[in-house]
Design a protein around this motif. Structure first.
Motif, PDB file in Angstrom:
ATOM      1  N   ILE A  37       2.332 -66.806  38.720  1.00  0.00           N
ATOM      2  CA  ILE A  37       2.275 -67.996  39.564  1.00  0.00           C
ATOM      3  C   ILE A  37       3.556 -68.039  40.376  1.00  0.00           C
ATOM      4  O   ILE A  37       4.655 -68.001  39.824  1.00  0.00           O
ATOM      5  CB  ILE A  37       2.094 -69.270  38.715  1.00  0.00           C
ATOM      6  CG1 ILE A  37       0.739 -69.219  38.001  1.00  0.00           C
ATOM      7  CG2 ILE A  37       2.240 -70.520  39.550  1.00  0.00           C
ATOM      8  CD1 ILE A  37       0.515 -70.311  36.989  1.00  0.00           C
ATOM      9  N   GLU A  39       5.828 -69.953  41.871  1.00  0.00           N
ATOM     10  CA  GLU A  39       6.388 -71.299  41.951  1.00  0.00           C
ATOM     11  C   GLU A  39       7.849 -71.218  41.553  1.00  0.00           C
ATOM     12  O   GLU A  39       8.192 -70.634  40.520  1.00  0.00           O
ATOM     13  CB  GLU A  39       5.625 -72.219  41.000  1.00  0.00           C
ATOM     14  CG  GLU A  39       5.837 -73.685  41.244  1.00  0.00           C
ATOM     15  CD  GLU A  39       5.188 -74.177  42.517  1.00  0.00           C
ATOM     16  OE1 GLU A  39       5.887 -74.879  43.270  1.00  0.00           O
ATOM     17  OE2 GLU A  39       4.022 -73.880  42.778  1.00  0.00           O
ATOM     18  N   LYS A 123      -1.431 -76.581  39.165  1.00  0.00           N
ATOM     19  CA  LYS A 123      -1.580 -77.202  40.481  1.00  0.00           C
ATOM     20  C   LYS A 123      -0.194 -77.563  40.970  1.00  0.00           C
ATOM     21  O   LYS A 123       0.469 -78.437  40.419  1.00  0.00           O
ATOM     22  CB  LYS A 123      -2.460 -78.445  40.413  1.00  0.00           C
ATOM     23  CG  LYS A 123      -2.727 -79.069  41.759  1.00  0.00           C
ATOM     24  CD  LYS A 123      -3.697 -80.218  41.603  1.00  0.00           C
ATOM     25  CE  LYS A 123      -4.217 -80.782  42.870  1.00  0.00           C
ATOM     26  NZ  LYS A 123      -3.401 -81.024  43.969  1.00  0.00           N
ATOM     27  N   ASN A 127      -0.197 -75.092  46.444  1.00  0.00           N
ATOM     28  CA  ASN A 127      -1.219 -74.163  45.976  1.00  0.00           C
ATOM     29  C   ASN A 127      -1.706 -74.524  44.580  1.00  0.00           C
ATOM     30  O   ASN A 127      -0.970 -75.111  43.782  1.00  0.00           O
ATOM     31  CB  ASN A 127      -0.681 -72.731  45.955  1.00  0.00           C
ATOM     32  CG  ASN A 127      -0.289 -72.244  47.329  1.00  0.00           C
ATOM     33  OD1 ASN A 127      -1.071 -72.341  48.266  1.00  0.00           O
ATOM     34  ND2 ASN A 127       0.922 -71.751  47.459  1.00  0.00           N
ATOM     35  N   THR A 128      -2.957 -74.123  44.324  1.00  0.00           N
ATOM     36  CA  THR A 128      -3.551 -74.261  43.005  1.00  0.00           C
ATOM     37  C   THR A 128      -3.884 -72.863  42.510  1.00  0.00           C
ATOM     38  O   THR A 128      -4.393 -72.035  43.259  1.00  0.00           O
ATOM     39  CB  THR A 128      -4.831 -75.123  43.074  1.00  0.00           C
ATOM     40  OG1 THR A 128      -4.482 -76.432  43.530  1.00  0.00           O
ATOM     41  CG2 THR A 128      -5.498 -75.239  41.714  1.00  0.00           C
ATOM     42  N   TYR A 129      -3.598 -72.606  41.250  1.00  0.00           N
ATOM     43  CA  TYR A 129      -3.851 -71.307  40.644  1.00  0.00           C
ATOM     44  C   TYR A 129      -4.996 -71.448  39.643  1.00  0.00           C
ATOM     45  O   TYR A 129      -4.953 -72.300  38.758  1.00  0.00           O
ATOM     46  CB  TYR A 129      -2.591 -70.782  39.952  1.00  0.00           C
ATOM     47  CG  TYR A 129      -1.488 -70.515  40.939  1.00  0.00           C
ATOM     48  CD1 TYR A 129      -1.314 -69.247  41.470  1.00  0.00           C
ATOM     49  CD2 TYR A 129      -0.639 -71.529  41.368  1.00  0.00           C
ATOM     50  CE1 TYR A 129      -0.315 -68.991  42.391  1.00  0.00           C
ATOM     51  CE2 TYR A 129       0.350 -71.290  42.297  1.00  0.00           C
ATOM     52  CZ  TYR A 129       0.503 -70.018  42.803  1.00  0.00           C
ATOM     53  OH  TYR A 129       1.481 -69.765  43.727  1.00  0.00           O
ATOM     54  N   ARG A 140      -5.159 -67.735  43.973  1.00  0.00           N
ATOM     55  CA  ARG A 140      -4.332 -68.815  44.504  1.00  0.00           C
ATOM     56  C   ARG A 140      -5.039 -69.371  45.736  1.00  0.00           C
ATOM     57  O   ARG A 140      -5.390 -68.629  46.651  1.00  0.00           O
ATOM     58  CB  ARG A 140      -2.955 -68.303  44.876  1.00  0.00           C
ATOM     59  CG  ARG A 140      -2.053 -69.375  45.474  1.00  0.00           C
ATOM     60  CD  ARG A 140      -0.707 -68.846  45.798  1.00  0.00           C
ATOM     61  NE  ARG A 140      -0.813 -67.921  46.934  1.00  0.00           N
ATOM     62  CZ  ARG A 140       0.213 -67.305  47.472  1.00  0.00           C
ATOM     63  NH1 ARG A 140       1.412 -67.479  46.983  1.00  0.00           N
ATOM     64  NH2 ARG A 140       0.047 -66.501  48.487  1.00  0.00           N
TER      65      ARG A 140
END
Length: 150
Positions: A37, A39, A123, A127-129, A140
């Motif tokens: 992810i 982030e 979330k 972006n949401t994974y 993504r």
């Protein structure tokens, strides 16, 4: 009196943020990085804080660390909390805590006219994974183009 309260609250804030920092490092290592992810740690850390709880704990920790009669007991208690926070560096524990915080299984998603089911992994701000079991892959998607229901 006011300066003593502010000083003890700031010390309490530092103590609470150290625990928080350790917990989120464990989550980042064992969950966020595991699923690739993208982030930043700072965003992860800031977006998932309970500022009311942070404030209350800062006042409580600051009070007990500066109170002469309980400072030794509180110091031992705090050291135990540090070791408990470090447990998130152990993969099964860090992963489980992050799963509890972020993951929602078997959710229906829609992007445009395409519907699919997957597990919401994280979330973020933009972006949401999602883990898609049918293709065995983490995808993504931008929050602005994604709709989902439980």
């Amino acid at each position: 009196m006011i300066s003593k309260f502010i000083g003890s609250s700031l010390l309490g804030l530092i103590l609470v943020l150290l625990l928080d920092f350790l917990i989120f490092i464990g989550i980042k290592i064992n969950y966020i990085d595991f699923y690739h992810i993208k982030e930043y740690y700072n965003v992860l850390f800031v977006d998932h804080q309970s500022y009311i709880l942070l404030g209350i704990l800062s006042i409580i920790f600051g009070y007990f660390i500066l109170k002469k009669s309980s400072s030794k007991i509180f110091t031992v208690f705090y050291i135990i909390l540090v070791f408990l926070s470090l447990l998130t560096f152990y993969k099964p524990i860090g992963y489980s805590i992050a799963q509890f915080m972020f993951r929602k299984d078997n959710i229906s998603f829609r992007v445009g006219s395409i519907n699919f089911k997957g597990d919401l992994l994280y979330k973020g701000r933009r972006n949401t994974y999602i883990y898609r079991k049918d293709i065995n892959k983490v995808i993504r998607l931008k929050n602005s183009e994604l709709f989902y229901s439980q």
